[in-house]
Design an enzyme around this catalytic site. Structure first.
Site, PDB file in Angstrom:
ATOM      1  N   SER A 119       8.214  -8.709   4.495  1.00  0.00           N
ATOM      2  CA  SER A 119       6.778  -8.839   4.215  1.00  0.00           C
ATOM      3  C   SER A 119       6.495 -10.100   3.403  1.00  0.00           C
ATOM      4  O   SER A 119       7.327 -10.537   2.603  1.00  0.00           O
ATOM      5  CB  SER A 119       6.325  -7.598   3.418  1.00  0.00           C
ATOM      6  OG  SER A 119       5.046  -7.802   2.860  1.00  0.00           O
TER       7      SER A 119
ATOM      8  N   TYR B   5       7.762  -1.436  -4.140  1.00  0.00           N
ATOM      9  CA  TYR B   5       7.811  -1.618  -2.674  1.00  0.00           C
ATOM     10  C   TYR B   5       8.187  -3.071  -2.359  1.00  0.00           C
ATOM     11  O   TYR B   5       9.131  -3.334  -1.616  1.00  0.00           O
ATOM     12  CB  TYR B   5       6.456  -1.268  -2.038  1.00  0.00           C
ATOM     13  CG  TYR B   5       6.289  -1.923  -0.687  1.00  0.00           C
ATOM     14  CD1 TYR B   5       5.514  -3.073  -0.542  1.00  0.00           C
ATOM     15  CD2 TYR B   5       6.956  -1.431   0.428  1.00  0.00           C
ATOM     16  CE1 TYR B   5       5.404  -3.706   0.686  1.00  0.00           C
ATOM     17  CE2 TYR B   5       6.849  -2.060   1.656  1.00  0.00           C
ATOM     18  CZ  TYR B   5       6.072  -3.195   1.778  1.00  0.00           C
ATOM     19  OH  TYR B   5       5.975  -3.829   2.993  1.00  0.00           O
TER      20      TYR B   5
ATOM     21  N   LYS C  45      11.758  -4.957  -0.600  1.00  0.00           N
ATOM     22  CA  LYS C  45      11.834  -5.929   0.506  1.00  0.00           C
ATOM     23  C   LYS C  45      12.684  -7.132   0.075  1.00  0.00           C
ATOM     24  O   LYS C  45      13.518  -7.628   0.824  1.00  0.00           O
ATOM     25  CB  LYS C  45      10.436  -6.393   0.925  1.00  0.00           C
ATOM     26  CG  LYS C  45       9.618  -5.350   1.668  1.00  0.00           C
ATOM     27  CD  LYS C  45      10.301  -4.905   2.950  1.00  0.00           C
ATOM     28  CE  LYS C  45       9.480  -3.852   3.677  1.00  0.00           C
ATOM     29  NZ  LYS C  45      10.184  -3.306   4.854  1.00  0.00           N
TER      30      LYS C  45
HETATM   31  C1  WQD Z   1      -6.216  -6.443   1.882  1.00  0.00           C
HETATM   32  C2  WQD Z   1      -7.425  -6.902   1.084  1.00  0.00           C
HETATM   33  C3  WQD Z   1      -7.787  -5.664  -0.950  1.00  0.00           C
HETATM   34  C4  WQD Z   1      -8.855  -1.836   0.832  1.00  0.00           C
HETATM   35  C5  WQD Z   1      -0.481  -4.606   1.547  1.00  0.00           C
HETATM   36  C6  WQD Z   1       0.976  -4.765   1.202  1.00  0.00           C
HETATM   37  C7  WQD Z   1       1.679  -5.493   2.314  1.00  0.00           C
HETATM   38  C8  WQD Z   1       1.472  -4.700   3.576  1.00  0.00           C
HETATM   39  C9  WQD Z   1      -0.016  -4.675   3.893  1.00  0.00           C
HETATM   40  C10 WQD Z   1       3.019  -2.929   4.031  1.00  0.00           C
HETATM   41  C11 WQD Z   1      -7.152  -6.931  -0.422  1.00  0.00           C
HETATM   42  C12 WQD Z   1      -8.950  -5.482   0.022  1.00  0.00           C
HETATM   43  C13 WQD Z   1      -8.467  -3.156   0.676  1.00  0.00           C
HETATM   44  C14 WQD Z   1     -10.166  -1.428   0.430  1.00  0.00           C
HETATM   45  C15 WQD Z   1     -10.615  -3.694  -0.229  1.00  0.00           C
HETATM   46  N1  WQD Z   1       1.942  -3.375   3.422  1.00  0.00           N
HETATM   47  N2  WQD Z   1      -9.341  -4.065   0.162  1.00  0.00           N
HETATM   48  N3  WQD Z   1     -11.001  -2.382  -0.081  1.00  0.00           N
HETATM   49  O1  WQD Z   1      -2.766  -5.475  -0.236  1.00  0.00           O
HETATM   50  O2  WQD Z   1      -2.896  -7.517   1.296  1.00  0.00           O
HETATM   51  O3  WQD Z   1      -1.057  -5.880   1.616  1.00  0.00           O
HETATM   52  O4  WQD Z   1      -0.646  -3.982   2.796  1.00  0.00           O
HETATM   53  O5  WQD Z   1       3.770  -3.486   4.765  1.00  0.00           O
HETATM   54  O6  WQD Z   1       3.047  -5.585   2.031  1.00  0.00           O
HETATM   55  O7  WQD Z   1       1.086  -5.571   0.033  1.00  0.00           O
HETATM   56  O8  WQD Z   1      -3.374  -5.247   2.218  1.00  0.00           O
HETATM   57  O9  WQD Z   1      -5.154  -4.049   3.420  1.00  0.00           O
HETATM   58  O10 WQD Z   1      -4.401  -3.161   1.152  1.00  0.00           O
HETATM   59  O11 WQD Z   1      -5.734  -5.244   1.260  1.00  0.00           O
HETATM   60  O12 WQD Z   1     -11.419  -4.536  -0.715  1.00  0.00           O
HETATM   61  O13 WQD Z   1     -10.580  -0.238   0.531  1.00  0.00           O
HETATM   62  O14 WQD Z   1      -8.472  -5.949   1.257  1.00  0.00           O
HETATM   63  O15 WQD Z   1      -8.292  -5.827  -2.273  1.00  0.00           O
HETATM   64  O16 WQD Z   1      -7.837  -8.042  -0.966  1.00  0.00           O
HETATM   65  P1  WQD Z   1      -2.574  -6.080   1.100  1.00  0.00           P
HETATM   66  P2  WQD Z   1      -4.669  -4.330   2.029  1.00  0.00           P
END
Ligand code: WQD
Length: 341
Positions: A126, A153, A157
């Protein structure tokens, strides 16, 4: 045709990768313990491909059971290792479960590979290993510095990658490809497989589609006071089918023996960063569905902005993530509507 063992193959990215492998003529055997998926996914894969994949309900940490799988399928020539726990916030609450599951499952797979004379592994990593890249490293390529993980997590990785490199140093026969994903989203165009989050979705897209479907009252946008054009966080959202196709390319390259190093690393992204608000507005335009949302405070652990420089994967794997974001978001909506029927 060669058989590929796909651990975690009924998961979100695993299932899409199995479809692409089978459609390219590979035999597969899926190993999954259904801890974050169900047998319905096998029906979805069979409906798309027309053939049901071989499947063994096994936990990758169970050495004896994995030994039996390798013995039962002597035509396994390579492994794609997806099986892992992957919820960032859950890992903060349960670090020991994450270290045991994510580290020992890889160790067990590598031990059984060696025992059964299988020397090729593709590992699901990741972009989280980069943390928040400094400005001069954006867009981020494979040489960007690995930074201290922000969650157990993410740390698993990083440690997994080190385990693979250390084992490759000790075992000259091992060939490994480490694929660092950015933010996988969307669903197969058939809407027969897709992302099935357990409980309240942590990731952005499933929360958006569940809000669109009326399951959630509103989307909370975690912060619009970041140093980005519209103040919300930027990510590289990659279509899960494009991501799956990269795995087939990686398997092909590895089996052809053209890899120039024992361990090769590729960033898998589109090369384009999109903000939370851009995703939200594009989703509403594409689907015609209004998404009620509220700007709230920042989410702990979020990085501000990261997107890939995918030039190496484009050139070396002959692969490109080029599905238009509008089509990707629509595929997510089509899937959400399908599972809510
Ligand atoms: C993306 C953006 C949130 C939800 C994580 C892991 C990564 C992979 C993918 C596993 C951020 C914003 C989110 C919500 C929001 N996981 N958001 N409201 O955090 O980039 O990555 O998930 O393999 O390893 O780190 O993904 O989709 O959680 O968030 O505003 O209800 O959307 O703040 O900026 P992230 P995400």
């Amino acid at each position: 045709m060669a058989r590929i063992l796909v651990t975690g193959g009924t998961g979100y990215i695993g299932s899409h990768t199995v479809v692409e492998l089978m459609q390219q003529g590979y035999e597969v055997v899926i190993v999954d313990n259904f801890s974050n998926s169900s047998a319905d996914v096998l029906d979805g894969i069979a409906a798309i491909v027309g053939v049901r994949p071989a499947f063994e309900q096994v936990d990758c940490n169970d050495a004896a059971a994995m030994d039996a799988v390798f013995a039962q399928y002597p035509d396994i020539v390579g492994v794609i290792h997806f099986a892992a726990s992957k919820a960032v916030n859950e890992s903060v609450a349960q670090p020991l479960m994450y270290y045991r599951n994510n580290l020992m499952s890889l160790v067990t797979v590598l031990e059984q590979m060696k025992k059964h004379d299988v020397h090729h592994i593709v590992f699901s990593s990741s972009c989280t290993v980069y943390g928040q890249p400094a400005a001069e490293y954006l867009p981020v390529d494979e040489n960007a510095p690995i930074q201290k993980a922000l969650s157990p997590y993410g740390n698993t990785k990083q440690i997994n990658e080190e385990i693979i490199c250390d084992e490759a140093h000790a075992d000259a026969q091992l060939r490994a490809t480490i694929l660092r994903y950015f933010n996988p989203i969307g669903a197969h165009p058939s809407a027969l497989i897709g992302e099935l989050p357990n409980g309240v979705p942590q990731n952005l897209l499933p929360f958006v589609t569940q809000t669109a479907a009326g399951l959630r009252k509103e989307l909370k946008v975690f912060g619009n006071d970041y140093n980005t054009p519209d103040g919300s966080c930027i990510r590289d959202y990659i279509y899960v089918v494009d991501l799956a196709k990269a795995h087939v390319k990686a398997v092909e390259r590895m089996l052809q023996g053209t890899a120039t190093e024992q361990v090769e690393v590729f960033n898998l992204g589109t090369g384009k960063g999109l903000s939370v608000l851009e995703i939200l507005n594009t989703f509403m335009q594409v689907t015609g569905v209004n998404i009620p949302y509220q700007i709230v405070g920042r989410r702990e652990g979020d990085i501000e902005q990261v997107w890939a420089k995918p030039d190496k994967a484009n050139a070396v794997l002959g692969w490109k993530a080029d599905t238009p974001i509008e089509d990707v978001l629509f595929s997510a909506w089509k899937w959400e509507q399908k599972i809510r029927k």
